[in-house]
Design a protein around this motif. Structure first.
Motif, PDB file in Angstrom:
ATOM      1  N   LEU A 168       0.473  -1.099   0.345  1.00 61.06           N
ATOM      2  CA  LEU A 168       0.205  -0.346   0.442  1.00 61.06           C
ATOM      3  C   LEU A 168       1.222   1.067   0.090  1.00 61.06           C
ATOM      4  CD1 LEU A 168      -3.647   0.186   0.859  1.00 61.06           C
ATOM      5  CD2 LEU A 168      -1.889   1.607   2.444  1.00 61.06           C
ATOM      6  N   THR A 169       1.863   1.748   0.867  1.00 62.82           N
ATOM      7  CA  THR A 169       2.651   2.356   1.731  1.00 62.82           C
ATOM      8  C   THR A 169       3.167   3.099  -0.652  1.00 62.82           C
ATOM      9  OG1 THR A 169       3.323   2.093   2.829  1.00 62.82           O
ATOM     10  CG2 THR A 169       4.789   3.382   1.835  1.00 62.82           C
ATOM     11  N   LEU A 170       3.415   1.783  -1.437  1.00 62.60           N
ATOM     12  CA  LEU A 170       4.463   1.646  -2.450  1.00 62.60           C
ATOM     13  C   LEU A 170       3.454   1.992  -3.894  1.00 62.60           C
ATOM     14  CD1 LEU A 170       6.995  -1.290  -2.310  1.00 62.60           C
ATOM     15  CD2 LEU A 170       7.868   1.064  -2.106  1.00 62.60           C
ATOM     16  N   GLY A 171       2.312   1.762  -3.119  1.00 62.95           N
ATOM     17  CA  GLY A 171       0.770   2.330  -4.407  1.00 62.95           C
ATOM     18  C   GLY A 171       1.403   1.133  -5.185  1.00 62.95           C
ATOM     19  N   MET A 172       1.653   0.436  -4.941  1.00 61.70           N
ATOM     20  CA  MET A 172       0.783  -1.332  -6.184  1.00 61.70           C
ATOM     21  C   MET A 172      -0.450  -1.236  -5.939  1.00 61.70           C
ATOM     22  SD  MET A 172       3.173  -2.891  -6.309  1.00 61.70           S
ATOM     23  CE  MET A 172       5.268  -2.524  -6.134  1.00 61.70           C
ATOM     24  N   PRO A 173      -1.180  -1.564  -7.758  1.00 60.27           N
ATOM     25  CA  PRO A 173      -2.199  -1.596  -7.995  1.00 60.27           C
ATOM     26  C   PRO A 173      -2.500  -3.087  -6.694  1.00 60.27           C
ATOM     27  CG  PRO A 173      -1.214  -1.530 -10.121  1.00 60.27           C
ATOM     28  CD  PRO A 173      -0.133  -1.494  -8.484  1.00 60.27           C
TER      29      PRO A 173
END
Ligand code: ADP
Ligand code: MG
Length: 481
Positions: free
Chosen positions: A40-45
């Protein structure tokens, strides 16, 4: 023409929750870069946010402490902008529905001048990561440990009237957050940061002037310096008949000046819309009541009690309430000795002085509150003199021993028994017949001589007040004979 300075602050407070606002990664400061990241922190789809309830608890608590209305129906909104430290391309924040609104805090600008500063809103949001430009020459690096750390943004009304007042207000905000233990308020580590909005207007004018916003100030000193610089810059423009450009500025602490960063963005630039991944948060009365029941007394209330009930000066009350640990310690000392003024003196001068010298604070004090209270009790019950107490205190500070132990071990007890003192006075009178004769003939100067002799023969341990009284009484008795 005379101008008035108008300032409003947007303060970002990092919350001291264990995990981030929408995922389980740690918020711990000082870890290696990118140690506290996850999908989530990495903005993963495909990764979805889950709200950390403690963030809402803390927001409600701060809102109550700042006399705000707490919103019942809350939503999170996406605020879009592009920057490498924001992998999702949007920040989850609150927009039209902040959790707290329309509050105020009373700020002491000096020990006896207080004024409310309006709180426009407080909202919950996530922090961004950090771009690091100075580690490699060929590239900038990104550390996402901070991305997703919970923040409360506290937006003041434009009620602040000088750079010095802005620093006072910021200190008051920090103090409240620390009392509530929702943030450590550490500015060096970035737990407290502020954007300062400033404009000038002719004195007597009701309408506000055009403002500039100085971004990301990270020390109390810089808040004042940046605003002073900006006041002078705007003033010279206005005096030259020029217009202020509404813009966002950066403060350069090395040169002490501000420089333009970008033109002022409008909220429409951010394409705000309610975040579809997060359900609304409904805050019921019951939740608010529960938080209210957990809240500690706040510095303003304690200060008032210290002045009105304990009889301390507003200045002393201010010193004691600067930190919750300090005032808790003071109250524990008072509980033991029941002497408000003496407890204040011993805590603020002797103890704080000694702690300061050793680079300690109250949480690491070698002298605990019970022992300091006991020391004051020994003085008040005339078992030791004030002078002895200072040396007992030094020993307490060195060894953490109780004052009773030290007094016992060093045989420091003050002689207060009238019989005992009287018998010493008689011995001293007998040993100095010519001086006694002179005293009895009315030569008052010899009174002091005999006090000195008695104190000397007791090694300074006789209660001086009693010695004085009893010499007079004994001399009168002998003279009357
Ligand atoms: P925006 O939505 O553009 O960020 P806000 O009305 O929310 O603007 O205000 C942001 C901050 O700027 C607040 O702290 C507010 O007190 C302050 N502010 C607003 N207008 C002025 C002004 N003319 N001069 C100084 N500060 C101002
Ligand atoms: Mg703003």
């Amino acid at each position: 023409m005379e101008y008035e300075t108008v300032i409003g602050l947007e303060v970002h407070v990092q919350l001291s929750t264990k995990s981030k606002i929408f995922c389980a990664s740690s918020t711990e400061f000082g870890a290696d870069p990118n140690e506290h990241v996850d999908a989530l922190t990495l903005g993963m789809p495909g990764s979805l946010p889950v709200l950390n309830k403690t963030v809402v608890d803390y927001a409600i608590m701060l809102g109550l402490a700042m006399n705000c209305e707490i919103r019942n129906f809350n939503r999170f909104a996406r605020k879009h902008y592009f920057y490498p430290d924001l992998p999702k391309g949007y920040q989850i924040s609150q927009f039209e529905e902040p959790i707290c609104e329309r509050g105020y805090i009373n700020v002491s600008f000096s020990p006896d001048s207080q004024r409310p500063i309006g709180i426009k809103r407080i909202h919950m949001e996530e922090d961004a990561g950090k771009n690091i430009h100075d580690m490699r020459t060929e590239a900038s690096l990104i550390d996402l440990n901070r991305a997703g750390v919970p923040l409360l943004e506290i937006v003041s009304e434009p009620d602040i009237r000088s750079p010095a007042e802005a620093a006072c207000y910021l200190r008051a905000v920090r103090q409240i957050c620390r009392y509530l233990r929702i943030s450590d308020g550490n500015m060096e580590e970035g737990s407290l940061r502020c954007d300062a909005n400033i404009s000038l207007r002719p004195v007597g004018e009701m309408k506000f002037g055009t403002r500039t916003e100085i971004k990301n100030i990270n020390s109390f000193r810089f808040v004042e310096k940046a605003l002073e610089y900006e006041t002078a810059r705007q003033l010279s423009l206005l005096k030259a008949g020029k217009q202020i450009r509404q813009e966002t500025l950066l403060f350069d602490s090395a040169s002490g000046s501000t420089r333009p960063m970008r033109g002022k963005e409008e909220s429409s630039d951010y394409r705000y819309f309610p975040d579809p991944d997060l359900p609304p948060v409904v805050v019921e009365e019951r939740w608010i009541r529960e938080i209210r029941s957990q809240m500690p007394k706040l510095p303003e209330q304690i200060s008032k009690e210290l002045v009105e009930i304990y009889g301390l000066t507003p200045y002393d009350a201010g010193v004691l309430t600067s930190e919750r640990d300090n005032v808790d310690f003071y109250l524990a000392v008072y509980d033991v000795c029941q002497n408000a003024k003496a407890a204040c003196n011993w805590v603020t001068s002797e103890l704080f002085g000694a702690l300061n010298q050793q680079g300690l604070d109250i949480s690491t004090s070698p002298v605990n509150a019970a022992n300091l209270g006991a020391l004051i009790k020994l003085i008040d019950s005339e078992i030791i003199s004030g002078k002895m107490a200072k040396s007992v205190f030094e020993e307490m500070f060195k060894t953490s021993a109780s004052p009773q132990e030290i007094v016992e071990k060093q045989g420091l007890k003050q002689i207060t028994s009238e019989d005992e003192i009287l018998s010493i006075i008689r011995q001293v009178f007998d040993a100095n017949p010519s001086q006694l004769k002179s005293l009895l003939e009315g030569n008052d100067r010899l009174h002091g001589f005999f006090v000195g002799q008695v104190m000397k023969s007791t090694g300074g341990s006789a209660n001086p007040k009693k010695v004085n009284e009893l010499i007079s009484r004994e001399a009168q008795r002998l003279a009357g004979k």
